[in-house]
Structures are given as C-alpha cells and as structure tokens.
Design an enzyme around this catalytic site. Structure first.
Site, short mmCIF file in Angstrom:
data_model
loop_
_atom_site.label_atom_id
_atom_site.label_comp_id
_atom_site.label_asym_id
_atom_site.label_seq_id
_atom_site.Cartn_x
_atom_site.Cartn_y
_atom_site.Cartn_z
N ASP A 36 0.84 -1.19 0.00
CA ASP A 36 0.00 0.00 0.00
C ASP A 36 0.88 1.24 0.00
O ASP A 36 1.90 1.28 0.70
CB ASP A 36 -0.91 -0.01 1.24
CG ASP A 36 -2.03 0.99 1.16
OD1 ASP A 36 -1.75 2.21 1.15
OD2 ASP A 36 -3.19 0.57 1.13
N ASN A 92 -13.04 -3.50 3.03
CA ASN A 92 -14.03 -2.43 3.07
C ASN A 92 -14.95 -2.60 1.87
O ASN A 92 -14.48 -2.76 0.74
CB ASN A 92 -13.34 -1.06 3.00
CG ASN A 92 -12.38 -0.84 4.16
OD1 ASN A 92 -12.67 -1.19 5.28
ND2 ASN A 92 -11.23 -0.28 3.86
N GLN A 99 -14.27 2.30 1.42
CA GLN A 99 -13.71 1.73 0.20
C GLN A 99 -13.52 2.88 -0.77
O GLN A 99 -14.45 3.63 -1.06
CB GLN A 99 -14.64 0.67 -0.40
CG GLN A 99 -14.04 0.03 -1.64
CD GLN A 99 -14.94 -1.03 -2.27
OE1 GLN A 99 -16.10 -1.20 -1.87
NE2 GLN A 99 -14.41 -1.74 -3.25
N HIS A 105 -10.50 -5.81 -2.75
CA HIS A 105 -9.15 -5.95 -2.22
C HIS A 105 -9.19 -6.22 -0.72
O HIS A 105 -10.10 -5.79 -0.02
CB HIS A 105 -8.27 -4.74 -2.52
CG HIS A 105 -8.81 -3.43 -2.06
ND1 HIS A 105 -9.87 -2.78 -2.68
CD2 HIS A 105 -8.43 -2.63 -1.03
CE1 HIS A 105 -10.10 -1.64 -2.06
NE2 HIS A 105 -9.25 -1.52 -1.04
#
Length: 119
Positions: A36, A92, A99, A105
C-alpha cells in the site's frame, strides 16, 4: 457493473496489467499482492483478484474460488513477511465503509499490535 476482464479506469486493474508500477510481493494465476502506498502498519499489503469485481460480495457471488484464493494469498504473504499467525485482514465494502478503489481488495496489516475497535 462487474467486468471480469478489467475496468479501463480502475487503478488496481492497471496495476494487475502492469500498466502502473507497484511494489509487487505476490503473484498467482488469480491474485496479486502489492504494498500500500499509504501504509497503516509496518506491513500493509493489498491483495486483489486479477478479475475486476467492485466489492467482496460481487466477487463471492461471481467467483467464489477466487474469493477463497485472496485469503490463501494473504496467508502466504503474511508468512513471507514474517508475520507468523498475527496479522489483520480488512475488507471495506462501499463508500461508507471507506472503500476508495472499487476493485475488491483485502488489506493485510501486521508488524505491530492492533487496537479494537479499528474505527
């Protein structure tokens, strides 16, 4: 609408296709894992299906085997990152759940103690 061949405007579809660079830590026939860009823990990896589904519910309905592969991939990544049996998985679903990229994901978070509730 779900397009299992990808969404031309989807950031994660572009990462999966290799059109946008990412720090890839895992690849399989059905999943890709990458770090991330805004990590919330020392280890923060996003695990995505190669096919495009807007959210986890759509993926589970359309490709239940791939949904299971996300969790298998997360376990493999956690092991390769040295997290052992102590990590958090977050999915999420929807804007109200935070999200922001509408491609299913899983957030794999680890490397520090987690608090509850998450927020």
């Amino acid at each position: 609408m779900t397009d299992t061949n990808g969404d031309v405007d989807c950031l994660f579809c572009k990462i999966v296709a290799g059109e946008i660079a990412a720090d890839i830590v895992h690849e399989s026939a059905t999943t890709v894992g990458f770090r991330d860009l805004n990590p919330q823990a020392p280890t923060h990896v996003l695990v995505v299906p190669r096919s495009h589904y807007a959210n986890a519910a759509d993926l589970a309905a359309g490709e239940p085997e791939t949904a299971a592969h996300l969790f298998h991939a997360a376990r493999e990544i956690a092991a390769s990152e040295g997290l052992g049996d102590s990590y958090r998985l977050v999915i999420n679903t929807g804007a109200d759940a935070q999200q922001t990229v509408f491609h299913t994901h899983v957030h794999l978070l680890g490397g520090r103690a987690m608090t509850w509730p998450p927020g």
